[in-house]
Each structure stands twice: as structure tokens, then as C-alpha cells.
Design an enzyme around this catalytic site. Structure first.
Site, mmCIF file in Angstrom:
data_model
loop_
_atom_site.group_PDB
_atom_site.id
_atom_site.type_symbol
_atom_site.label_atom_id
_atom_site.label_comp_id
_atom_site.label_asym_id
_atom_site.label_seq_id
_atom_site.Cartn_x
_atom_site.Cartn_y
_atom_site.Cartn_z
ATOM 1 N N GLY A 172 0.831 -1.208 0.000
ATOM 2 C CA GLY A 172 0.000 0.000 0.000
ATOM 3 C C GLY A 172 0.859 1.248 0.000
ATOM 4 O O GLY A 172 0.484 2.289 0.549
ATOM 5 N N GLY B 184 -0.560 4.595 -0.989
ATOM 6 C CA GLY B 184 -1.756 5.053 -0.284
ATOM 7 C C GLY B 184 -1.475 6.224 0.635
ATOM 8 O O GLY B 184 -0.359 6.766 0.660
ATOM 9 N N GLN B 185 -2.505 6.608 1.404
ATOM 10 C CA GLN B 185 -2.384 7.817 2.217
ATOM 11 C C GLN B 185 -1.240 7.716 3.226
ATOM 12 O O GLN B 185 -0.459 8.647 3.386
ATOM 13 C CB GLN B 185 -3.704 8.092 2.958
ATOM 14 C CG GLN B 185 -3.713 9.466 3.619
ATOM 15 C CD GLN B 185 -4.782 9.612 4.712
ATOM 16 O OE1 GLN B 185 -5.371 8.629 5.149
ATOM 17 N NE2 GLN B 185 -5.010 10.833 5.135
ATOM 18 N N TYR C 148 -15.642 -2.814 7.189
ATOM 19 C CA TYR C 148 -14.275 -2.350 7.463
ATOM 20 C C TYR C 148 -13.919 -2.631 8.931
ATOM 21 O O TYR C 148 -12.865 -3.200 9.232
ATOM 22 C CB TYR C 148 -14.197 -0.851 7.159
ATOM 23 C CG TYR C 148 -12.888 -0.200 7.475
ATOM 24 C CD1 TYR C 148 -11.747 -0.446 6.718
ATOM 25 C CD2 TYR C 148 -12.779 0.711 8.530
ATOM 26 C CE1 TYR C 148 -10.543 0.184 7.008
ATOM 27 C CE2 TYR C 148 -11.583 1.345 8.815
ATOM 28 C CZ TYR C 148 -10.469 1.074 8.055
ATOM 29 O OH TYR C 148 -9.282 1.699 8.342
ATOM 30 N N LYS D 39 -11.231 -5.162 10.649
ATOM 31 C CA LYS D 39 -10.186 -4.707 11.584
ATOM 32 C C LYS D 39 -10.219 -5.522 12.882
ATOM 33 O O LYS D 39 -9.164 -5.890 13.412
ATOM 34 C CB LYS D 39 -10.322 -3.206 11.863
ATOM 35 C CG LYS D 39 -9.975 -2.312 10.668
ATOM 36 C CD LYS D 39 -8.520 -2.496 10.224
ATOM 37 C CE LYS D 39 -8.133 -1.595 9.064
ATOM 38 N NZ LYS D 39 -6.804 -1.910 8.506
HETATM 39 N N1 SER Z 1 -9.994 6.825 8.390
HETATM 40 C C1 SER Z 1 -10.642 5.558 8.253
HETATM 41 C C2 SER Z 1 -11.920 5.685 7.521
HETATM 42 O O1 SER Z 1 -12.520 6.734 7.565
HETATM 43 C C3 SER Z 1 -10.905 4.953 9.613
HETATM 44 O O2 SER Z 1 -9.867 4.139 9.975
HETATM 45 O O3 SER Z 1 -12.352 4.755 6.940
#
Ligand code: SER
Length: 321
Positions: A9, A12-13, A143, A147
Site C-alpha cells: 500500500g 496510499g495515504q 471495514y 479490523k
Molecule cells: N480513516 C478511516 C476511515 O474513515 C478509519 O480508519 O475509513
């Protein structure tokens, strides 16, 4: 000997800033940047790069073998909002990706793995303010489910195979370099671009929505710091709560308004509001502070000033901001 690192990644950010930070610390040649699709950002090519899909265990294994990797930062994942649009893909990338990395790591003698968790592990039944480390983990997004499952898997690999996995529950991350993609906290980055480019922003969350947030320099510090901490001090191999600041959309808008004259914000909550409403407004990170000395440097005013000055230089090169 500095570690030999693979970062998935990498474009990515987090990766876009973590890769340069790790290269500065350990040397360009020590950090292999793995991107999903070639060619990846120009800046990543200051050191070795590979192209791979994190669900492809053999490709990860090859990168680890070819480069003699002993440490992996596995960042590739789908975020919360895009995850709700594509739950099957979110599960596939987030879970199969993690399991592939962990399996390659334990079989190849990789010494240490970093994996990002999130405040999204919590759901509506957890206390919303100063959410403790051990609050109930019943998230209502795929999500968050990925996690929580990932944290359990990381802890299991530590107990079963002795794999030294370390993990942080990042708050929303704010960065002046790479944009986030598909998250619920993305508004806190978009708003800065809109303020400087248009003087106006329509926020996709309600104005009173408060969420835990962190400026990227603090997130990089926390990440490198937990990875360099002696194993005896790392008591949790699932995910440490991590905190820096907490603010509502309206409070962020007001802070930006102190610097950008006439900045106006309207609010048009969309499907992401429901996700934000299921997350903590602030978290208690006392375990991270106690176990490995975590302490953030940026609060809302300092982060806002720094974001505006960095973005201002980049977006309006002719003017002083
Ligand atoms: N920044 C992430 C999101 O907004 C949260 O871990 O999905």
C-alpha cells in the site's frame, strides 16, 4: 543492521509518507515500496519498488525472498465508506491480504510486521467518549469487522507462531501529501483543499459530528516508535488505541476560518454519517502512553496551521499563504 523493509500500500495515504520517512531513517535501499498498479508515485522510485496484489501470497513471498525482507508494514486495505459499497472486496483485500502477509512472514523468517487497525473496531455499543482499550468490539461496518478480525488474527499469530506483529488503532488521519480514499474521516482532508481553492466546502457529515483525528507526522512517529520498541514493552499484539485530538466538523471549519477569510461551510450528510455515528468521538490511549511512551505533538490549532501552510505552498505557488 538496519531492517530490510517491505511496505504494501506504498502509494496510499499512509504509505506515501511512511516510505520516505523510513528511507530517511534507514536508507533508501532498505525500503521496498510495493504498489498495486505500476508505476506508483514518482517519489517512491527513490528506492526499490515492486508491483504486487496483496491477496497473491506467492507474489508477496517472492518480494520477501528477492529483497531479503525482515520487516513488513502491511498497509494495503479498503477504507470504511468504499467498504460499505463493496463489502465482498473489502473482506477479500483486508482479510486475505493480511493472512497472506502473516503466512509469508511466519514461513520466511520475517522478524516483525506492522498492521494498521482503526477506531472503526468499535461500534455503537462501546462508550462514545474516551473509549477504553478493552471496550466491546462489535462494529457495524465491514471495514470494522475486518479490523477486529485482523486484530484477533495478529494476536493469534503472535501466540501460535511467535510472529512479532504490532498494530495501532489509528484515528482519522490528516495529511498534506497523499489524499485518503474512500474513508469516513476524509472530510477532514478535503476541507483544507476546498478552503484554499474555493473558499467554500460542503461537508458530508453533520456539523456536530466529532471524531478522533491525528496529523500524519504524529501517525508516522507512532508507527516507527512502536516498531522500534523493545518487544518486552509491547503488551498488545492486536491493536493499541491511539489518540491525538478530537473535534467536530464545525470546530475544524471554525479553526480553518481563523486563517482563510470568508471561508464558508455547509452540511449535507450522506451515507457516511451512519458510519461516523457508530464510531467513538474520542479514545483513551493510556496503554500506548504507558507501554511504549506514546505522546502526540499536534493538536487542532497547530495541525491546521501546518496543513494550510504546506497546502498553500503547493496549491498556490505564486502567492504567499
Ligand atoms: N480513516 C478511516 C476511515 O474513515 C478509519 O480508519 O475509513
Amino acid at each position: 543492521m538496519p531492517p530490510k523493509i517491505l511496505v504494501t500500500g506504498a502509494a496510499g495515504q499512509i504509505g506515501a509518507e511512511l516510505v520516505p520517512a523510513l528511507r530517511l531513517r534507514y536508507g533508501n535501499a532498505q525500503v521496498v515500496a510495493a504498489v498495486h498498479k505500476a508505476p506508483g508515485a514518482e517519489a517512491l522510485r527513490a528506492g526499490p519498488t515492486v508491483t504486487l496484489d496483496v491477496v497473491d501470497e506467492e507474489a508477496i513471498s517472492k518480494a520477501v525472498r528477492d529483497h531479503g525482507v525482515d520487516t513488513i508494514y502491511h498497509l494495503a486495505a479498503l477504507l470504511s465508506a468504499v467498504g460499505e459499497d463493496k463489502p465482498d472486496l473489502a473482506w477479500e483485500v483486508n482479510m486475505k491480504g493480511l493472512k497472506s502477509v502473516l503466512d509469508v512472514a511466519r514461513r520466511s523468517g520475517v522478524k516483525r510486521v506492522f498492521w494498521p487497525s482503526s477506531i472503526a473496531v468499535f461500534g455503537p455499543n462501546a462508550p462514545r467518549t474516551m473509549t477504553p482499550q478493552n471496550a466491546s468490539l462489535i462494529p457495524t461496518t465491514i471495514y470494522g469487522v475486518s479490523k477486529v478480525s485482523g486484530e484477533l488474527l495478529c494476536n493469534y499469530y503472535f501466540l501460535k507462531y511467535g510472529l512479532d506483529v504490532r498494530s495501532l488503532r489509528y484515528p482519522g488521519l490528516i495529511s498534506s501529501e497523499a489524499p485518503p480514499g474512500g474513508g469516513t474521516t476524509d472530510y477532514a482532508v478535503e476541507i483544507f483543499y476546498a478552503a484554499l481553492e474555493k473558499g467554500a466546502y460542503t461537508c458530508f457529515l453533520r456539523k456536530e459530528t466529532a471524531l478522533p483525528m491525528m496529523y500524519m507526522p504524529d501517525a508516522l512517529d507512532a508507527t516507527i516508535s512502536i516498531m522500534e520498541t523493545d518487544v518486552a514493552r509491547v503488551k498488545l499484539h492486536g491493536g493499541y488505541n491511539l489518540s491525538a485530538m478530537s473535534f467536530s466538523a464545525e470546530e475544524l471549519a471554525a479553526e480553518i476560518g481563523k486563517h482563510v477569510k470568508g471561508f464558508s461551510v455547509s452540511y449535507a450528510p450522506d451515507r457516511r454519517q451512519k458510519i461516523a455515528d457508530s464510531w467513538p468521538m474520542s479514545v483513551d490511549d493510556s496503554e500506548a502512553r504507558k507501554d511504549w511512551g506514546w505522546s502526540p505533538k499536534y493538536g487542532l490549532p497547530r495541525m491546521t496551521e501546518d496543513m494550510l501552510s504546506r497546502l498553500g505552498r503547493r496549491l498556490k505557488p505564486q502567492k504567499d499563504v
